[in-house]
Design an enzyme around this catalytic site. Structure first.
Site, mmCIF file in Angstrom:
data_model
loop_
_atom_site.group_PDB
_atom_site.id
_atom_site.type_symbol
_atom_site.label_atom_id
_atom_site.label_comp_id
_atom_site.label_asym_id
_atom_site.label_seq_id
_atom_site.Cartn_x
_atom_site.Cartn_y
_atom_site.Cartn_z
ATOM 1 N N TYR A 260 0.856 -1.181 0.000
ATOM 2 C CA TYR A 260 0.000 0.000 0.000
ATOM 3 C C TYR A 260 0.887 1.224 0.000
ATOM 4 O O TYR A 260 1.820 1.321 0.805
ATOM 5 C CB TYR A 260 -0.908 0.018 1.237
ATOM 6 C CG TYR A 260 -1.799 1.241 1.336
ATOM 7 C CD1 TYR A 260 -1.549 2.241 2.274
ATOM 8 C CD2 TYR A 260 -2.889 1.409 0.491
ATOM 9 C CE1 TYR A 260 -2.365 3.353 2.361
ATOM 10 C CE2 TYR A 260 -3.719 2.523 0.576
ATOM 11 C CZ TYR A 260 -3.447 3.496 1.510
ATOM 12 O OH TYR A 260 -4.251 4.609 1.604
ATOM 13 N N ASP B 9 9.382 2.586 -0.489
ATOM 14 C CA ASP B 9 8.350 3.313 0.246
ATOM 15 C C ASP B 9 8.566 3.006 1.733
ATOM 16 O O ASP B 9 8.145 1.962 2.227
ATOM 17 C CB ASP B 9 6.955 2.879 -0.214
ATOM 18 C CG ASP B 9 5.867 3.551 0.617
ATOM 19 O OD1 ASP B 9 4.673 3.368 0.287
ATOM 20 O OD2 ASP B 9 6.196 4.235 1.598
ATOM 21 N N LYS C 119 4.920 9.593 8.498
ATOM 22 C CA LYS C 119 4.674 9.064 9.843
ATOM 23 C C LYS C 119 5.704 9.549 10.874
ATOM 24 O O LYS C 119 5.641 10.677 11.336
ATOM 25 C CB LYS C 119 4.582 7.536 9.778
ATOM 26 C CG LYS C 119 3.356 7.054 8.948
ATOM 27 C CD LYS C 119 3.243 5.567 8.926
ATOM 28 C CE LYS C 119 2.236 5.098 7.896
ATOM 29 N NZ LYS C 119 0.872 5.000 8.404
HETATM 30 P P1 KE4 Z 1 -0.672 8.537 4.250
HETATM 31 O O1 KE4 Z 1 -1.144 9.200 2.966
HETATM 32 O O2 KE4 Z 1 -1.776 7.756 4.943
HETATM 33 O O3 KE4 Z 1 0.073 9.495 5.180
HETATM 34 O O4 KE4 Z 1 0.459 7.449 3.842
HETATM 35 C C1 KE4 Z 1 0.144 6.471 2.888
HETATM 36 C C2 KE4 Z 1 1.091 5.295 3.053
HETATM 37 C C3 KE4 Z 1 2.126 5.144 2.152
HETATM 38 N N1 KE4 Z 1 3.011 4.120 2.261
HETATM 39 C C4 KE4 Z 1 2.903 3.224 3.267
HETATM 40 C C5 KE4 Z 1 3.904 2.097 3.352
HETATM 41 C C6 KE4 Z 1 1.866 3.335 4.227
HETATM 42 O O5 KE4 Z 1 1.777 2.414 5.228
HETATM 43 C C7 KE4 Z 1 0.948 4.389 4.127
HETATM 44 C C8 KE4 Z 1 -0.210 4.550 5.098
HETATM 45 N N2 KE4 Z 1 -0.394 3.489 6.015
HETATM 46 C C9 KE4 Z 1 -1.762 3.298 6.491
HETATM 47 C C10 KE4 Z 1 -1.769 2.138 7.487
HETATM 48 N N3 KE4 Z 1 -1.428 0.894 6.949
HETATM 49 C C11 KE4 Z 1 -2.298 4.546 7.109
HETATM 50 C C12 KE4 Z 1 -3.571 4.361 7.870
HETATM 51 C C13 KE4 Z 1 -4.756 4.865 7.109
HETATM 52 O O6 KE4 Z 1 -4.799 4.709 5.865
HETATM 53 O O7 KE4 Z 1 -5.650 5.404 7.794
#
Ligand code: KE4
Length: 430
Positions: free
Chosen positions: A145, A240, A268
């Site tokens: 993801y 990533d 994060k």
């Molecule tokens: P954000 O756009 O949510 O800040 O980051 C996206 C993203 C990109 N790459 C990786 C490896 C990530 O884990 C994420 C976001 N992770 C999720 C949880 N698995 C965020 C939680 C959510 O979507 O509410």
């Protein structure tokens, strides 16, 4: 039975106004058969819901809170910045300081751009890779993801997988046409995509330690093989590290595994809980980004000083307090305890961990790719989640997520979690 009366009415009100009553589907608890509780406060390793129930927290905001909730020095750094200003739409020296801290720590980052989310980071990194190489296609791995940019919501992990829709509605065939998919940990499949699309692939983007199908460490040779293959075929390798960045090591996963990508995405932890993202990499690649180069990318809140102040203080504390050593010890303790709980109940289960990221799968085999997770495991995890919450332990509400340990967790907290897991697992075994 935990009283969740106020959460239930809060959820009812929220659902009238917001899809699913949440501002991110990952919070919806839709796959674990229970409604979410609404959080009122967080302190250290714990959160308290609006009904006054206290929980040991292993969501940690899905990764940012590596120091736990409201670490005093981070809060103080934000308050100090607020005395100077919230946001200016003009450069600040704080942004340069955070950029320097990232460049000093991360092997593959020579220059970078700050943005406001992980999605922005990956979306912009891939646009930059396409601009730098002049190629259109990208390769992503099933179950990874990378945020919710249209062309990345193809066989995605995290909430997309949890909801059973790894390829999202509203993404047009045109948007996804240049996104090629291979199974995770399958180098031959990636090579085959390169063979079938000669000189067309701009980049391979990967979670070096996958966290969005649960925690899936890289198989031996996987990262090294991707590095070799992308270099050989003239494509960029993008790690990533939005989740793994400064989580699994100060030098991120790339330092932990000794494989340096051409570009890195972060988020994060580098914001200490505040909205942030970053993409960076080789200096020659980053010269492609506007205003130096032709790849446009912009953002009102990019490098927001309050967010940057929180991130800078967080990174400083990680080094000063050798936090990663503490997290490694707590992670190992929890892993051993969970394995012991499964063995005691004679229940099949797999615990996969890298540092302070850990997932318990209810499978009798290791998880190397998303298809290794079974419907039975998802079902059993739901029951486990409900039992753990009833025992005062708050897990991410999906089999396809990583649990996060923070520096605020203690050995006693880990032991309390293990005891809760023993009870929960025994209740499953009956
Ligand atoms: P954000 O756009 O949510 O800040 O980051 C996206 C993203 C990109 N790459 C990786 C490896 C990530 O884990 C994420 C976001 N992770 C999720 C949880 N698995 C965020 C939680 C959510 O979507 O509410």
């Amino acid at each position: 039975m935990t009283d969740t009366t106020r959460s239930q009415s809060a959820f009812a009100r929220a659902k009238v106004l917001m899809p699913g009553g949440v501002n991110s589907p990952a919070r919806a608890c839709s796959s674990v058969g229970v409604d979410p509780v609404f959080v009122a406060t967080g302190e250290g390793a714990r959160v308290v819901d609006v009904d006054g129930n206290s929980y040991l927290d292993y969501i940690c905001a899905f990764g940012p809170l590596i120091l736990g909730h409201r670490p005093p020095e981070v809060v103080a750094a934000m308050e100090a910045q607020l005395k100077s200003g919230i946001c200016f739409g003009a450069p600040t020296e704080l942004e340069t300081a955070l950029a320097q801290a990232v460049v000093d720590a991360v092997p593959g980052v020579e220059r970078l751009r700050l943005v406001s989310s992980g999605t922005e980071a990956t979306m912009s990194a891939l646009r930059t890779a396409r601009g730098f190489t002049g190629r259109d296609k990208i390769i992503k791995l099933e179950g990874n993801y990378h945020g919710h940019a249209d062309f990345l919501l193809v066989k995605a992990g995290s909430g997309a997988l949890t909801l059973g829709k790894p390829s999202s509605g509203g993404v047009t065939p045109g948007a996804a046409t240049d996104t090629l998919i291979a199974p995770h940990n399958d180098l031959a499949a990636v090579r085959a995509l390169f063979d079938a699309n000669p000189d067309e692939v701009a980049a391979v983007i990967i979670e070096p330690v996958a966290g969005n199908m649960g925690v899936v460490p890289p198989n031996k040779g996987w990262l090294e093989g991707l590095k070799e293959l992308t270099a050989e075929r003239g494509a960029l390798l993008i790690f990533d590290e939005v989740m793994t960045g400064f989580r699994v090591a100060m030098g991120c996963a790339q330092a932990r595994y000794g494989v340096t990508p051409d570009m890195t995405c972060l988020g994060k932890v580098i914001g200490g809980g505040m909205p942030i993202g970053a993409y960076g990499g080789r200096a020659d690649v980053m010269r492609t980004v506007a205003p130096e180069g032709p790849v446009y990318q912009a953002g009102t809140n990019s490098g927001n000083p309050v967010c940057v102040a929180a991130g800078l203080k967080t990174l400083e504390i990680l080094v000063r307090d050798s936090v990663h050593d503490h997290l490694e010890a707590l992670g190992a303790r929890l892993e051993a305890g969970l394995r012991g709980a499964l063995a005691a109940a004679d229940l099949p289960g797999t615990v996969q961990r890298v540092g302070s990221m850990i997932t318990l799968f209810f499978t009798d085999h290791a998880i190397e790719r998303v298809d290794d997770v079974t419907p039975e495991s998802v079902e059993r995890f739901g029951a486990f989640y409900r039992a753990m919450r009833a025992h005062g332990v708050m897990l991410p509400p999906s089999q396809y997520e990583a649990w996060f340990i923070s520096a605020a967790h203690t050995e006693a907290d880990i032991d309390e979690t293990i005891e809760a897991a023993k009870q929960a697992i025994l209740s499953l075994a009956r």
